[in-house]
Design an enzyme around this catalytic site. Sequence first.
Site, PDB file in Angstrom:
ATOM      1  CG  ASN A   1       7.231   3.412   3.864  1.00 26.32           C
ATOM      2  OD1 ASN A   1       6.621   3.831   4.829  1.00 26.32           O
ATOM      3  ND2 ASN A   1       6.719   3.441   2.640  1.00 26.32           N
TER       4      ASN A   1
ATOM      5  CG  HIS B   1       8.482   7.547   5.511  1.00 22.26           C
ATOM      6  ND1 HIS B   1       7.977   7.818   4.274  1.00 22.26           N
ATOM      7  CD2 HIS B   1       7.521   6.852   6.163  1.00 22.26           C
ATOM      8  CE1 HIS B   1       6.760   7.322   4.172  1.00 22.26           C
ATOM      9  NE2 HIS B   1       6.445   6.732   5.309  1.00 22.26           N
TER      10      HIS B   1
ATOM     11  NE  ARG C   1      -1.292   2.629   2.542  1.00 22.06           N
ATOM     12  CZ  ARG C   1      -0.754   3.798   2.840  1.00 22.06           C
ATOM     13  NH1 ARG C   1      -0.749   4.786   1.959  1.00 22.06           N
ATOM     14  NH2 ARG C   1      -0.200   3.986   4.021  1.00 22.06           N
TER      15      ARG C   1
ATOM     16  CG  HIS D   1       4.691   4.312   9.213  1.00 21.28           C
ATOM     17  ND1 HIS D   1       3.938   3.400   8.511  1.00 21.28           N
ATOM     18  CD2 HIS D   1       5.168   5.156   8.283  1.00 21.28           C
ATOM     19  CE1 HIS D   1       3.960   3.694   7.216  1.00 21.28           C
ATOM     20  NE2 HIS D   1       4.703   4.768   7.052  1.00 21.28           N
TER      21      HIS D   1
ATOM     22  CB  CYS E   1       4.740  11.132   2.078  1.00 21.51           C
ATOM     23  SG  CYS E   1       3.363  12.190   2.547  1.00 21.51           S
TER      24      CYS E   1
HETATM   25 ZN    ZN Z   1       4.773   5.609   5.224  1.00 16.65          ZN
END
Ligand code: ZN
Length: 315
Positions: free
Chosen positions: A258, A218, A22, A216, A249
């Site tokens: 990421n 990056h 995703r 999460h 993003c």
């Molecule tokens: Zn992300």
Amino acid sequence: MSQDNRTAGEHRVVKVREVGPRDGFQNEPETIATRDKIELINALGDAGFKRIEVASFVRPDVVPQLSDGVQVLRGIDLPADVERMVLIPNSRGLENALQVRGLFEAMTLFVSASQSHNKANINRTVEETMEDVKGMGRRVVAEGVKFCAVIATSFGCPYEGKVPMDGVLDLAEQFAEAGATEIGFGDTTGMANPAYVSRFFRAAAERLPGVELTAHFHNTRGQGLANAYAALEAGCDSFESSFGELGGCPVPAGSTGNISTEDLVSMFHEMGIDTGLDLERVIEAARKAQQVLGRKLTSHSIVAGPVRWASAVAN
Ligand code: ZN
């Protein structure tokens, strides 16, 4: 495993959610064929992931890369104990997702902690978004689906700079009150540093007892793994990452990457921390993604492979 430098400390287990299908595919310039997505996600299942973010219910004209979400959900073949997660951007997306609700176990609703990023991303104020997502979250819970929340720009905003920790944790508390059992904190444009991450996760654990807190990060500026280590040391045991270091993003442009799942997993395994994953197979999946995209991906382990201690290497 006798002649290596791994830490022989207390046994620790962490969860790693693969978000490449995703968060990754969404931000790649190419649109990946549905059958290739299905094959890659199945390869991730073979690598042992128990949590995979598989699809998104965004408008196809806004994110054409993910317009085949339902086909992907129908086509993949994962072990029964894998939690399939879908991203829900708005109430229309929620309704569309609920029409195929047997195809996933968890839904993610999100907000940006900073007004400017939230406006740039979904053209609403933070307060408007929170009203929406709390209502949607209650619906998710009532439907018997796991409600996960994500707070983007938790560690800094590319437009506003500093994002106050208290404000982020206020939003997290609101999500928890609305029924979220897992809350992810996104370093959406790679502005976090390890010292701040450490303070942040300690404060979050204090204010949100009983809620699973997910990191999460990056790797926009190469600090992703350092931040993951800081979160780990602060007690965090739930992480999200992207095979091949895919993704980024949508706003602002250039906010790529990421943290790479295979680099993260390699670090954890070398520290003696259990992820339940087969690193060789994670790397294999990332190499497959590289083939599908037809260009080199940026993770390190995809080039170097796993660390090998036992083999007969000269010197
Ligand atoms: Zn992300």
